[in-house]
Design an enzyme around this catalytic site. Structure first.
Site, PDB file in Angstrom:
ATOM      1  CG  ASP A 180      -1.533   1.083   1.395  1.00 57.75           C
ATOM      2  OD1 ASP A 180      -1.714   2.078   0.558  1.00 57.75           O
ATOM      3  OD2 ASP A 180      -2.373   1.285   2.271  1.00 57.75           O
ATOM      4  CE  LYS A 182      -1.403   6.565  -3.592  1.00 53.48           C
ATOM      5  NZ  LYS A 182      -1.950   5.947  -2.347  1.00 53.48           N
ATOM      6  CD  GLU A 205      -4.692   3.470  -2.618  1.00 55.04           C
ATOM      7  OE1 GLU A 205      -5.474   4.488  -1.881  1.00 55.04           O
ATOM      8  OE2 GLU A 205      -3.852   4.045  -2.903  1.00 55.04           O
ATOM      9  CG  ASP A 228      -9.125   4.242   0.987  1.00 58.67           C
ATOM     10  OD1 ASP A 228      -8.952   5.098   1.977  1.00 58.67           O
ATOM     11  OD2 ASP A 228      -8.369   3.666   0.084  1.00 58.67           O
TER      12      ASP A 228
HETATM   13  P1  ADP Z   1      -3.057   7.262   2.920  1.00 55.96           P
HETATM   14  O1  ADP Z   1      -3.892   6.020   2.617  1.00 55.96           O
HETATM   15  O2  ADP Z   1      -3.391   8.572   2.298  1.00 55.96           O
HETATM   16  O3  ADP Z   1      -1.548   6.968   3.386  1.00 55.96           O
HETATM   17  P2  ADP Z   1      -3.973   6.456   5.839  1.00 55.96           P
HETATM   18  O4  ADP Z   1      -4.788   5.582   5.488  1.00 55.96           O
HETATM   19  O5  ADP Z   1      -2.656   5.934   6.530  1.00 55.96           O
HETATM   20  O6  ADP Z   1      -3.603   7.453   4.585  1.00 55.96           O
HETATM   21  O7  ADP Z   1      -4.396   7.474   6.802  1.00 55.96           O
HETATM   22  C1  ADP Z   1      -4.014   8.537   7.294  1.00 55.96           C
HETATM   23  C2  ADP Z   1      -4.720   9.640   7.771  1.00 55.96           C
HETATM   24  O8  ADP Z   1      -5.402   9.038   8.864  1.00 55.96           O
HETATM   25  C3  ADP Z   1      -3.908  10.812   8.559  1.00 55.96           C
HETATM   26  O9  ADP Z   1      -4.521  12.180   8.003  1.00 55.96           O
HETATM   27  C4  ADP Z   1      -4.094  10.538   9.806  1.00 55.96           C
HETATM   28  O10 ADP Z   1      -4.030  11.681  10.500  1.00 55.96           O
HETATM   29  C5  ADP Z   1      -5.317   9.933   9.960  1.00 55.96           C
HETATM   30  N1  ADP Z   1      -5.634   9.040  11.260  1.00 55.96           N
HETATM   31  C6  ADP Z   1      -4.836   8.246  11.800  1.00 55.96           C
HETATM   32  N2  ADP Z   1      -5.192   7.946  12.840  1.00 55.96           N
HETATM   33  C7  ADP Z   1      -6.307   8.424  13.237  1.00 55.96           C
HETATM   34  C8  ADP Z   1      -7.195   8.722  14.455  1.00 55.96           C
HETATM   35  N3  ADP Z   1      -7.231   7.994  15.669  1.00 55.96           N
HETATM   36  N4  ADP Z   1      -8.003   9.532  14.274  1.00 55.96           N
HETATM   37  C9  ADP Z   1      -8.273  10.532  13.224  1.00 55.96           C
HETATM   38  N5  ADP Z   1      -7.512  10.497  12.176  1.00 55.96           N
HETATM   39  C10 ADP Z   1      -6.652   9.592  12.026  1.00 55.96           C
HETATM   40 MG    MG Z   2      -4.639   4.447   2.060  1.00 53.03          MG
END
Ligand code: ADP
Ligand code: MG
Length: 626
Positions: free
Chosen positions: A25, A87, A185, A207
Site C-alpha cells: 500500500d 503521491k 485500493e 476509503d
Molecule cells: P493514506 O492512505 O493516504 O496513506 P492512511 O490510510 O494511512 O492514509 O491515513 C492517514 C490519515 O489517517 C492521516 O490523515 C491521519 O491523521 C489519519 N488518522 C490516523 N489515525 C487517526 C485517528 N485516530 N483519528 C483520526 N485520524 C486518524
Molecule cells: Mg490509504
C-alpha cells in the site's frame, strides 16, 4: 456486466515452488507491506515493530535519503528537503502541480513537463521519491521473508489515470520490484474482507486516507466480486482535516505569519490534536514552538466537527454520485471502512447515516489495503492453484477517438470493467486518402474541444480508394493496470500503427468531476452541436462525391442545363455548411441529393456497361480517383 476471469499467462507454478509475493500500500501518508505468513495475510513490521512507514523522505547532500519517521522529525527543521504527500504529485505536470507545491512549501525545479523538486540532495522527481519509499519496504520484506521478492502488487487510488499509474510502475521498477499488478485500493480492501466469504450482496468501500478519498461499489455473488462503479476525490483526505484545524488555530491566534518550519509544526500539532479528538471530547493544542506567541489552545470535538463537516459532506456527495453510476436497484448491504481518517467519529456516523447501515471496521483501516494486496499478490504469483478469482477494476472516464466534424466517437465507455479490448471500424473521408490521423480522447462530452486530448498518431500506407471504401479497424486495449494501447489496422494492406498512451499530465479529481458534471449539464447543448456536426459531415460528403463525379463524368452524362442546376445547388450548400443552421443544411443536402440522383444512376449504368464490355480496371480507377 459480465465478469471475466483473468488467466495470467505463464504463471501456473510447479507445486512446491512457492513464490515470495508481497502487497504494498503505497499511501499518501503511510505505506505498508504485507505478505502471506502461516496461511494468513499480515503486515510486515520493521525492526522496531512498526508496520506503518510514513511516506516521507528527507534529502541531504552528505548521505543517502532518509525515509520514514526519521524524515518526519527532520521535516520540521528542513521543510524543503523533506518531501511528504508526494503521491499527490505522481504523474503530474509542473504547472498543474504548482499550487499544491506552494501549499506544501516545496521548491519546484524550473521548466515545463513533469514535476521535479529541488532539495539539498539534488533534484528529485515524485517517481524517485516513491522509489526511495518502496526500496525501504522491499528491504523490510526481504529481511522478514528471508529472501528476494519475486513480485509485488502495488495499490493505487481508483482515480489514478494512465500517467499516474505509469509513474507508480516506474517507481517500482526503480526500486527493483517486479510489478505483478497495480490494484485499486478500494478493490484491495474488498479482497481483504471478502474473497473467502460466501455471502452475497452489494458492498460500498469508503476509503478516506491522508490525501485521497475513494468510494467503490462492488457486487458480491457466489463468492465473487464485481466492481460496479468507482468515484472519489484525489485531493481530499486527513490532510484537509488537519488544514481545517490549522486554519482555525491561526484564526483564533490573530493570523500570525509563520516560517515554513513553524507551518510544519502547526500541521503536526493539528494532526496530533485531530487524532486525539477521536477518543476524547476535548484536547489542548500545545503551541510552544508552533506559533510565535506559544501557549495552548483548547478545542472540543463539537467545534472540530463543525470545522470538518463541509469536507465530510463532500465525501457523501461523491458517494451519492457513485451510487447513481452503479445503477443499484436495492440498498447497499455492507460498508467497508478504509484509511486512517475513517477513525474520526463524525465520519463513521455520517457514513452510517448516509448508507443506513453501520460501517464495517473489523480489519484495521490502516492495514486493510495492504492485506488485500498481499492476497492478490499470492494469487498472481501462482501460489493458489485452486484458482481464486481476481477482482476487476473499471475505467473512470470514457475513451474514444475524434471523427470528422470534431466529434468524439466513444469506444470504451466510462465504468467499463478492465482489462478490456474494444474495436470499431472507421473509413476514409476523402477519395484517394492514404493516411488517417487518430486522435485519442478521454471524457464524456460529444465534441473534441470539450474532452481531454490523450494522444495523436497516424496510420499511413492506406491504398488510394474512393471515400468510404477503406476499412480501418481501430482497437482500444486497456490492460489490467489501466494503461491504454490504441492500434489502427487497414484491412486490405494490413498497414498498422499503434500507440501506448502515456499522457504527460495527470487529471486532477476536480478536472474529472468537472468533466463529468459538464457532460450532464451540457447534454442538450451537446446534442445540438452533434446534430450540426453530423449535418455538416453529410453535406461535405455529398459535395466531395459530386465534385469528383462531375470531374469524371459531368461532360459525358449531363446536359449543360443539368450541370448548371447541380452546380448552383452545390454553391448554396457550400455556403450553408459554413453556417450554424443544422436544419437548413439538412434540407439543402436532401434537395441536392435528389437533384443528383439521376446523374448517379447514369454513372452506375455506365460503369456496369463498361464492366460488361471488359474495360480494364485501370481505366475504372482513373474515373473514380480524382
Ligand atoms: P493514506 O492512505 O493516504 O496513506 P492512511 O490510510 O494511512 O492514509 O491515513 C492517514 C490519515 O489517517 C492521516 O490523515 C491521519 O491523521 C489519519 N488518522 C490516523 N489515525 C487517526 C485517528 N485516530 N483519528 C483520526 N485520524 C486518524
Ligand atoms: Mg490509504
Amino acid at each position: 456486466m459480465a465478469l471475466l476471469q483473468i488467466a495470467e499467462p505463464g504463471q501456473s507454478p510447479l507445486p512446491h515452488q512457492v513464490k515470495r509475493a508481497v502487497g504494498i500500500d503505497l499511501g499518501t501518508t503511510n505505506s505498508l507491506v504485507a505478505a502471506m505468513r502461516g496461511g494468513r495475510a499480515t503486515v510486515l513490521p520493521d525492526e522496531s515493530g512498526a508496520v506503518m512507514l510514513p511516506s516521507v523522505v528527507n534529502y541531504s547532500a552528505d548521505r543517502p535519503p532518509l525515509v520514514g519517521m526519521g524524515a518526519v522529525e527532520l521535516g520540521v527543521h528542513r521543510p524543503a528537503d523533506t518531501l511528504m504527500s508526494i503521491k499527490r504529485f505522481m504523474g503530474r505536470g509542473s504547472e498543474d502541480a504548482l499550487a499544491d507545491a506552494q501549499r506544501s512549501r516545496y521548491r519546484l525545479a524550473e521548466g515545463q513537463g513533469l514535476v521535479r523538486f529541488v532539495t539539498s540532495g539534488g533534484e528529485v522527481s515524485p517517481v524517485e521519491v516513491s522509489a526511495d519509499i518502496l526500496r525501504v519496504l522491499r528491504r523490510r520484506a526481504v529481511d522478514t521473508l528471508g529472501g528476494d521478492i519475486d513480485g509485488a502488487v502495488i495499490t493505487v487510488p481508483a482515480y489514478f489515470d494512465e500517467a499516474q499509474r505509469q509513474a507508480t510502475k516506474d517507481a517500482a521498477k526503480l526500486a527493483g520490484l517486479r510489478v505483478l499488478r497495480l490494484l485499486n485500493e478500494p478493490t484491495a480492501a474488498a479482497v481483504a474482507y471478502g474473497l473467502d466469504s460466501a455471502e452475497e450482496g452489494v458492498i460500498a468501500v469508503y476509503d478516506l486516507g491522508g490525501g485521497t478519498f475513494d468510494i467503490s461499489i462492488l457486487r458480491l455473488q457466489k463468492g465473487v466480486f464485481e466492481v460496479l462503479a468507482t468515484g472519489g476525490d484525489t485531493a481530499l483526505g486527513g490532510d484537509d482535516l488537519d488544514a481545517a484545524l490549522a486554519d482555525w488555530v491561526l484564526e483564533e491566534s490573530g493570523s500570525p505569519t509563520l516560517t515554513a518550519g513553524q507551518f510544519r509544526q502547526l500541521q503536526a500539532a493539528s494532526r496530533a490534536a485531530k487524532e486525539r479528538l477521536t477518543d476524547q471530547q476535548e484536547v489542548d493544542i500545545d503551541l510552544q514552538g508552533v506559533l510565535p506567541a506559544g501557549g495552548t489552545l483548547r478545542i472540543t470535538r463539537d467545534t472540530f466537527e463543525g470545522l470538518i463537516l463541509p469536507l465530510v459532506k463532500r465525501t457523501l456527495r461523491a458517494c451519492r454520485k457513485c451510487l447513481r453510476d452503479a445503477e443499484l436497484e436495492a440498498a447497499v448491504d455492507n460498508i467497508v471502512m478504509v484509511g486512517g481518517s475513517t477513525r474520526v467519529p463524525l465520519v463513521r456516523e455520517a457514513v452510517g447515516e448516509f448508507f443506513k447501515r453501520s460501517p464495517l471496521i473489523d480489519i484495521d483501516p490502516d492495514q486493510v489495503v495492504a492485506i488485500g494486496a498481499a492476497i492478490q499478490a499470492d494469487i498472481l504469483a501462482g501460489n493458489r492453484p485452486e484458482g481464486d478469482l481476481l477482482l476487476l477494476d473499471v475505467i473512470p472516464l470514457s475513451l474514444g477517438i475524434e471523427t470528422m466534424g470534431g466529434l468524439v466517437e466513444k469506444i470504451v465507455p466510462r465504468n467499463t470493467t478492465i482489462p478490456v479490448s474494444r474495436a470499431q471500424e472507421f473509413t476514409t473521408f476523402k477519395d484517394g486518402q492514404t493516411a488517417l490521423a487518430v486522435h485519442i480522447l478521454q471524457g464524456e462530452r460529444e465534441m473534441v474541444s470539450d474532452c481531454r486530448s490523450l494522444a495523436h498518431f497516424e496510420l499511413r500506407g492506406i491504398p488510394p480508394m474512393v471515400a468510404g471504401a477503406a476499412r480501418i479497424q481501430v482497437t482500444f486495449q486497456v490492460d489490467a493496470d489501466g494503461l491504454l494501447n490504441v492500434s489502427a489496422r487497414e484491412a486490405i494492406t494490413g498497414a498498422e500503427a499503434s500507440i501506448t498512451v502515456k499522457p504527460s499530465f495527470g487529471l486532477s479529481d476536480e478536472e474529472i468531476t468537472g468533466m463529468l458534471q459538464a457532460s450532464f449539464s451540457h447534454a442538450a447543448e451537446d446534442k445540438e452541436a452533434r446534430k450540426l456536426a453530423e449535418e455538416r459531415l453529410a453535406a461535405w460528403q455529398l459535395l466531395e462525391g459530386l465534385k469528383s463525379a462531375l470531374k469524371a463524368d459531368g461532360e459525358a452524362l449531363l446536359s449543360a442545363e443539368e450541370r448548371a442546376a447541380i452546380a448552383g445547388q452545390m454553391t448554396d450548400l457550400q455556403a450553408l455548411v459554413e453556417g450554424q443552421d443544422a436544419q437548413a443544411i439538412h434540407t439543402q443536402t436532401e434537395q441536392l441529393g435528389r437533384l443528383s440522383e439521376a446523374f448517379a444512376a447514369r454513372r452506375m449504368d455506365k460503369s456496369i456497361r463498361q464492366a460488361l464490355a471488359g474495360v480494364s480496371l485501370d481505366s475504372l480507377d482513373d474515373e473514380v480517383t480524382p
